[in-house]
Scaffold this motif. Structure first.
Motif, mmCIF file in Angstrom:
data_model
loop_
_atom_site.group_PDB
_atom_site.id
_atom_site.type_symbol
_atom_site.label_atom_id
_atom_site.label_comp_id
_atom_site.label_asym_id
_atom_site.label_seq_id
_atom_site.Cartn_x
_atom_site.Cartn_y
_atom_site.Cartn_z
ATOM 1 N N LEU A 86 -73.245 35.922 89.561
ATOM 2 C CA LEU A 86 -74.040 34.766 88.867
ATOM 3 C C LEU A 86 -73.769 33.267 89.599
ATOM 4 O O LEU A 86 -74.682 32.791 89.859
ATOM 5 N N TYR A 87 -72.601 33.103 89.629
ATOM 6 C CA TYR A 87 -72.148 31.642 90.316
ATOM 7 C C TYR A 87 -72.798 31.907 91.572
ATOM 8 O O TYR A 87 -73.135 30.683 92.275
ATOM 9 N N GLN A 88 -72.643 32.730 92.501
ATOM 10 C CA GLN A 88 -73.589 32.556 93.820
ATOM 11 C C GLN A 88 -74.980 32.473 93.652
ATOM 12 O O GLN A 88 -75.538 31.809 94.643
ATOM 13 N N ARG A 89 -75.680 32.868 92.755
ATOM 14 C CA ARG A 89 -77.025 32.875 92.371
ATOM 15 C C ARG A 89 -77.374 31.352 92.128
ATOM 16 O O ARG A 89 -78.583 30.845 92.335
ATOM 17 N N HIS A 90 -76.483 30.903 91.147
ATOM 18 C CA HIS A 90 -76.660 29.437 90.678
ATOM 19 C C HIS A 90 -75.494 28.860 90.827
ATOM 20 O O HIS A 90 -74.399 28.387 90.312
ATOM 21 N N PRO A 91 -75.251 28.045 92.178
ATOM 22 C CA PRO A 91 -74.069 27.437 92.624
ATOM 23 C C PRO A 91 -73.645 26.156 91.798
ATOM 24 O O PRO A 91 -72.367 25.768 91.611
ATOM 25 N N TRP A 92 -74.648 25.731 91.005
ATOM 26 C CA TRP A 92 -74.208 24.340 90.068
ATOM 27 C C TRP A 92 -73.670 24.930 88.689
ATOM 28 O O TRP A 92 -72.998 23.990 87.860
ATOM 29 N N LEU A 93 -73.648 26.201 88.303
ATOM 30 C CA LEU A 93 -73.102 26.670 87.062
ATOM 31 C C LEU A 93 -71.801 26.212 86.809
ATOM 32 O O LEU A 93 -71.238 26.177 85.855
ATOM 33 N N PRO A 94 -70.788 26.744 87.581
ATOM 34 C CA PRO A 94 -69.252 26.991 87.528
ATOM 35 C C PRO A 94 -68.953 25.537 87.475
ATOM 36 O O PRO A 94 -68.134 24.950 86.580
ATOM 37 N N GLN A 95 -69.604 24.327 88.092
ATOM 38 C CA GLN A 95 -69.317 22.883 87.918
ATOM 39 C C GLN A 95 -69.567 22.504 86.671
ATOM 40 O O GLN A 95 -68.897 21.553 85.950
ATOM 41 N N TYR A 96 -70.777 23.070 85.843
ATOM 42 C CA TYR A 96 -71.193 22.473 84.691
ATOM 43 C C TYR A 96 -70.250 22.939 83.525
ATOM 44 O O TYR A 96 -69.876 22.334 82.695
ATOM 45 N N LEU A 97 -69.833 24.315 83.749
ATOM 46 C CA LEU A 97 -68.872 24.833 82.707
ATOM 47 C C LEU A 97 -67.639 24.189 82.633
ATOM 48 O O LEU A 97 -67.024 23.762 83.396
ATOM 49 N N SER A 98 -67.087 24.012 81.186
ATOM 50 C CA SER A 98 -65.843 23.423 81.008
ATOM 51 C C SER A 98 -65.017 24.283 80.174
ATOM 52 O O SER A 98 -65.246 24.950 79.146
ATOM 53 N N ILE A 99 -63.536 24.237 80.480
ATOM 54 C CA ILE A 99 -62.795 24.970 79.825
ATOM 55 C C ILE A 99 -62.137 24.189 78.640
ATOM 56 O O ILE A 99 -61.858 24.467 77.652
ATOM 57 N N SER A 100 -61.963 22.903 78.790
ATOM 58 C CA SER A 100 -61.306 21.879 77.921
ATOM 59 C C SER A 100 -62.496 21.500 76.825
ATOM 60 O O SER A 100 -62.061 21.169 75.706
ATOM 61 N N ARG A 101 -63.490 21.489 77.324
ATOM 62 C CA ARG A 101 -64.691 21.059 76.391
ATOM 63 C C ARG A 101 -65.849 22.078 76.603
ATOM 64 O O ARG A 101 -66.855 21.734 76.702
ATOM 65 N N PRO A 102 -65.680 23.338 75.920
ATOM 66 C CA PRO A 102 -66.698 24.448 76.229
ATOM 67 C C PRO A 102 -67.787 24.223 75.326
ATOM 68 O O PRO A 102 -67.950 23.749 74.353
ATOM 69 N N GLN A 103 -69.052 24.778 75.823
ATOM 70 C CA GLN A 103 -70.191 24.545 75.507
ATOM 71 C C GLN A 103 -70.739 25.773 74.522
ATOM 72 O O GLN A 103 -70.159 26.938 75.078
ATOM 73 N N PRO A 104 -71.654 25.638 73.559
ATOM 74 C CA PRO A 104 -71.832 26.952 72.830
ATOM 75 C C PRO A 104 -73.057 27.556 73.416
ATOM 76 O O PRO A 104 -73.928 26.926 73.368
ATOM 77 N N MET A 105 -72.659 28.518 74.032
ATOM 78 C CA MET A 105 -73.351 29.336 74.731
ATOM 79 C C MET A 105 -73.037 30.685 74.301
ATOM 80 O O MET A 105 -72.430 31.422 74.753
ATOM 81 N N PRO A 106 -73.949 31.308 73.315
ATOM 82 C CA PRO A 106 -73.665 32.517 73.019
ATOM 83 C C PRO A 106 -73.674 33.849 74.078
ATOM 84 O O PRO A 106 -73.078 34.688 73.877
ATOM 85 N N ARG A 107 -74.528 33.634 74.799
ATOM 86 C CA ARG A 107 -75.070 34.703 75.807
ATOM 87 C C ARG A 107 -73.739 34.881 76.891
ATOM 88 O O ARG A 107 -73.094 35.880 77.056
ATOM 89 N N ALA A 108 -73.141 33.601 77.406
ATOM 90 C CA ALA A 108 -71.755 33.462 78.120
ATOM 91 C C ALA A 108 -70.799 33.967 77.304
ATOM 92 O O ALA A 108 -69.892 34.771 77.909
ATOM 93 N N MET A 109 -70.637 33.843 76.019
ATOM 94 C CA MET A 109 -69.587 34.216 75.244
ATOM 95 C C MET A 109 -69.741 35.871 75.014
ATOM 96 O O MET A 109 -68.571 36.612 74.931
ATOM 97 N N ALA A 110 -70.970 36.464 75.072
ATOM 98 C CA ALA A 110 -71.039 37.684 74.853
ATOM 99 C C ALA A 110 -70.604 38.368 76.083
ATOM 100 O O ALA A 110 -70.210 39.597 75.974
ATOM 101 N N LEU A 111 -70.709 37.668 77.296
ATOM 102 C CA LEU A 111 -70.143 38.474 78.286
ATOM 103 C C LEU A 111 -68.909 38.469 78.282
ATOM 104 O O LEU A 111 -68.101 39.453 78.793
ATOM 105 N N ILE A 112 -68.095 37.487 77.854
ATOM 106 C CA ILE A 112 -66.710 37.477 77.987
ATOM 107 C C ILE A 112 -66.173 38.434 77.024
ATOM 108 O O ILE A 112 -65.213 39.032 77.185
#
Length: 218
Positions: A86-112
Motif C-alpha cells: 500500500l505504501y509503495q502505491r501511495h508514498p505519501w501515506l506513511p508520512q501522514y500516519l502518526s503513532i503518537s497522534r493516531p487518526q480516526p480511520m476505521p479501514r486502517a484499524m480494520a487491517l490491523i
C-alpha cells in the motif's frame, strides 16, 4: 461532470501519489478540475479533512487474501506485506500516519485487527503493543518512499543516479580504514542496504520476538 467528495478525494490521491504530500493544496487539487479552490469547500471542509479522507480511501483499496492465513506468524506477515505494498502505491501515506497522534480511520484499524487476529496467549495491552510496533516498523521504513520522491524532484536524479554520483566520496571514506563494518560489505553499502532489505530484516526479527512472547505465555 460535476464535483463530488469522491472525485475530490481521488484527485487529491492522484496529486499526492505523483508529487508528494507537500505539493498537495486545495488550489492544486482544484486545478485538476479547472475550478477555483472555493468550489472544493462544498465537498470537503479543508485540507486536513481531505487528507484524512484520502488516507482512509487508500486503506479501502487493500484486498485481504482469501483464504486468510490461519497461523499467527503467517497472518502478521501477510498484514505487514499488505501495508508495505500500500505504501509503495501511495508514498505519501506513511508520512501522514502518526503513532503518537493516531487518526480516526476505521479501514486502517480494520487491517490491523485482521493482522493480529490469530495471536493468542498474550494480554490485550501486550497485543496492541505488538500491533503498533509492527505498524511502526512498516510505516517508518516506508517513509523513505516519499523522501526519495521529493529528493528526485529536487535533484533531478533517481536513487541509482544519486548513489552513482556519491560513490567516489564513499570510496574515499572507506579507504581510510576507519569504517570496517561498512568496508566489509560486498559492493556499495547503499546497494546492499535498501528499503526492501530493511523491511524484510526488521519484519523477520519482529516476528521472531513475537514468537518468544507467545511461547513465554504458554
Amino acid at each position: 461532470g460535476g464535483l463530488s467528495r469522491e472525485r475530490v478525494v481521488r484527485a487529491g490521491i492522484k496529486v499526492a501519489d505523483a508529487e508528494g504530500l507537500r505539493a498537495l493544496s486545495m488550489r492544486r487539487v482544484a486545478a485538476e478540475f479547472g475550478v477555483s479552490s472555493m468550489a472544493l469547500y462544498r465537498h470537503v471542509a479543508n485540507k486536513d479533512e481531505l487528507v484524512l479522507l484520502m488516507a482512509d480511501a487508500a486503506f479501502a483499496g487493500v484486498r485481504l487474501p482469501e483464504p486468510a492465513p490461519t497461523g499467527w506468524r503467517e497472518r502478521m506477515e501477510a498484514g505487514a506485506r499488505l501495508q508495505w505494498a500500500l505504501y509503495q502505491r501511495h508514498p505519501w501515506l506513511p508520512q501522514y500516519l502518526s503513532i503518537s497522534r493516531p487518526q480516526p480511520m476505521p479501514r486502517a484499524m480494520a487491517l490491523i485487527e485482521w493482522t493480529m487476529a490469530r495471536v493468542e496467549g498474550v494480554d490485550p495491552l501486550t497485543l496492541i503493543h505488538m500491533a503498533v510496533t509492527l505498524l511502526n516498523h512498516v510505516r517508518a521504513t516506508a517513509a523513505g518512499f516519499e523522501d526519495d520522491l521529493e529528493a528526485e524532484q529536487e535533484t533531478g536524479m533517481d536513487q541509482g543516479q544519486w548513489m552513482a554520483a556519491m560513490e567516489p566520496a564513499f570510496e574515499s571514506i572507506l579507504r581510510s580504514g576507519a569504517y570496517p563494518m561498512y568496508a566489509g560489505v560486498d559492493g556499495a553499502p547503499g546497494d546492499a542496504v535498501t528499503l526492501d532489505t530493511i523491511f524484510e530484516f526488521g519484519l523477520a526479527r519482529l516476528l521472531d520476538g513475537v514468537g518468544m512472547l507467545i511461547e513465554r505465555g504458554k
